[in-house]
Write an enzyme that holds these catalytic residues in place. Structure first.
Site, PDB file in Angstrom:
ATOM      1  N   TYR A  18       0.802  -1.229   0.000  1.00 57.86           N
ATOM      2  CA  TYR A  18       0.000   0.000   0.000  1.00 57.86           C
ATOM      3  C   TYR A  18       0.836   1.282   0.000  1.00 57.86           C
ATOM      4  O   TYR A  18       0.282   2.370  -0.042  1.00 57.86           O
ATOM      5  CB  TYR A  18      -0.908   0.019   1.241  1.00 57.86           C
ATOM      6  CG  TYR A  18      -1.875  -1.136   1.283  1.00 57.86           C
ATOM      7  CD1 TYR A  18      -2.996  -1.160   0.457  1.00 57.86           C
ATOM      8  CD2 TYR A  18      -1.675  -2.209   2.143  1.00 57.86           C
ATOM      9  CE1 TYR A  18      -3.889  -2.222   0.483  1.00 57.86           C
ATOM     10  CE2 TYR A  18      -2.565  -3.275   2.182  1.00 57.86           C
ATOM     11  CZ  TYR A  18      -3.667  -3.271   1.347  1.00 57.86           C
ATOM     12  OH  TYR A  18      -4.541  -4.319   1.385  1.00 57.86           O
ATOM     13  N   HIS A  23      -4.540   6.216  -0.806  1.00 59.61           N
ATOM     14  CA  HIS A  23      -5.057   6.105   0.569  1.00 59.61           C
ATOM     15  C   HIS A  23      -3.944   6.255   1.606  1.00 59.61           C
ATOM     16  O   HIS A  23      -4.228   6.488   2.774  1.00 59.61           O
ATOM     17  CB  HIS A  23      -5.748   4.749   0.731  1.00 59.61           C
ATOM     18  CG  HIS A  23      -7.087   4.808   1.397  1.00 59.61           C
ATOM     19  ND1 HIS A  23      -7.804   5.966   1.606  1.00 59.61           N
ATOM     20  CD2 HIS A  23      -7.849   3.809   1.927  1.00 59.61           C
ATOM     21  CE1 HIS A  23      -8.943   5.674   2.218  1.00 59.61           C
ATOM     22  NE2 HIS A  23      -8.989   4.377   2.427  1.00 59.61           N
ATOM     23  N   PHE A  64      -4.607  -0.907   9.862  1.00 56.43           N
ATOM     24  CA  PHE A  64      -5.371  -0.766   8.626  1.00 56.43           C
ATOM     25  C   PHE A  64      -6.341   0.400   8.812  1.00 56.43           C
ATOM     26  O   PHE A  64      -6.808   0.699   9.897  1.00 56.43           O
ATOM     27  CB  PHE A  64      -6.078  -2.055   8.170  1.00 56.43           C
ATOM     28  CG  PHE A  64      -5.117  -3.042   7.578  1.00 56.43           C
ATOM     29  CD1 PHE A  64      -4.710  -2.919   6.263  1.00 56.43           C
ATOM     30  CD2 PHE A  64      -4.594  -4.065   8.350  1.00 56.43           C
ATOM     31  CE1 PHE A  64      -3.799  -3.809   5.709  1.00 56.43           C
ATOM     32  CE2 PHE A  64      -3.674  -4.957   7.808  1.00 56.43           C
ATOM     33  CZ  PHE A  64      -3.279  -4.825   6.489  1.00 56.43           C
ATOM     34  N   ASN A  66      -9.456   1.358   8.262  1.00 55.45           N
ATOM     35  CA  ASN A  66     -10.804   1.386   8.837  1.00 55.45           C
ATOM     36  C   ASN A  66     -10.818   1.215  10.350  1.00 55.45           C
ATOM     37  O   ASN A  66     -11.873   1.369  10.970  1.00 55.45           O
ATOM     38  CB  ASN A  66     -11.685   0.315   8.192  1.00 55.45           C
ATOM     39  CG  ASN A  66     -11.865   0.549   6.702  1.00 55.45           C
ATOM     40  OD1 ASN A  66     -11.428   1.557   6.140  1.00 55.45           O
ATOM     41  ND2 ASN A  66     -12.510  -0.380   6.048  1.00 55.45           N
TER      42      ASN A  66
END
Length: 187
Positions: A18, A23, A64, A66
Site C-alpha cells: 500500500y 489512501h 489498517f 478502517n
C-alpha cells in the site's frame, strides 16, 4: 501540560503493498516530514509506528485504515491530549490532486479512517489536514481508486505537495491552526 502538545496522525494502510497508494497519502506526508528532519519511525505501542519531533508525536496507525481509531484513542488518553491537539492527515476525494486544506473539525465525509477516529474519540472536534487526490474516473470504484498507486504523471504533483505540507506543518507548530489555514488553504 505533558511532553507533547500535538499528536499528528497520518492515515494509511501498513505494508509495502500500500506504500505509494492514494489512501496512504497521510503516511507519505509524515514519512517525508520525518526524513527532512533526519528522523525515522520506530515500532511503538498501540499498534503504531511513532516518531517524536519537538513537542509533537508523529503516529502512523498500523491497524489498517478502517480501524485507525483503535490506535489513536489510546495515544490521546496516554498523552492527556484534547481532541483539538490531534491533527489527522488524510487523503480526500473532494479536493483535486495538488490541493491541501486544514480544517478545525468536521464529519468523516465518507472516509472510514476518519470515521473510526471520530467513533473512538467520541467527537468530530479535531483538526484535519486534507490531501486532495481527486475523484476516480467514471465507472471506477472508489475503493479501487484509493488503493491504486499514484501514477507516474501524478508524482511531480505529489512531490510538490509533500514539500508544501512539510513546510505547512512547521508553520503550524510556530503559528497555530488559524494562521496556518489562512496561508495554506489557498488554492
Amino acid at each position: 501540560m505533558g511532553k507533547y502538545s500535538w499528536l499528528w496522525v497520518g492515515l494509511g494502510n501498513p505494508g509495502p503493498k500500500y506504500r505509494y497508494t492514494r489512501h496512504n497519502f497521510g503516511f507519505l506526508v509524515l514519512d517525508f516530514f520525518a526524513q527532512k528532519k533526519g528522523l525515522s519511525f520506530a515500532p511503538g505501542p498501540f499498534q503504531s509506528e511513532i516518531c517524536p519531533y519537538k513537542d509533537v508525536l508523529l503516529v502512523k496507525p498500523q491497524t489498517f485504515m478502517n480501524l485507525s481509531g483503535e490506535a489513536v484513542s489510546p495515544w490521546v488518553r496516554k498523552l492527556y491530549l484534547k481532541p483539538e491537539q490531534v491533527l489527522v492527515i488524510h487523503d480526500d476525494l473532494d479536493l483535486p490532486l495538488g490541493r491541501i486544506k486544514f480544517v478545525p473539525k468536521g464529519g468523516a465525509g465518507g472516509h472510514r479512517g476518519v470515521k473510526s477516529i471520530i467513533d473512538a474519540l467520541g467527537t468530530k472536534d479535531f483538526p484535519r489536514l486534507k490531501l486532495g487526490i481527486g475523484r476516480p474516473a467514471p465507472g471506477q470504484e472508489v475503493k479501487d481508486y484509493v488503493l491504486e498507486r499514484f501514477s507516474t504523471d501524478e508524482w511531480p504533483t505529489v512531490e510538490s505537495i509533500l514539500e508544501k505540507t512539510s513546510e505547512a506543518l512547521d508553520f503550524l507548530l510556530e503559528n497555530g491552526l488559524l494562521k496556518t489555514m489562512s496561508i495554506y488553504n489557498r488554492a
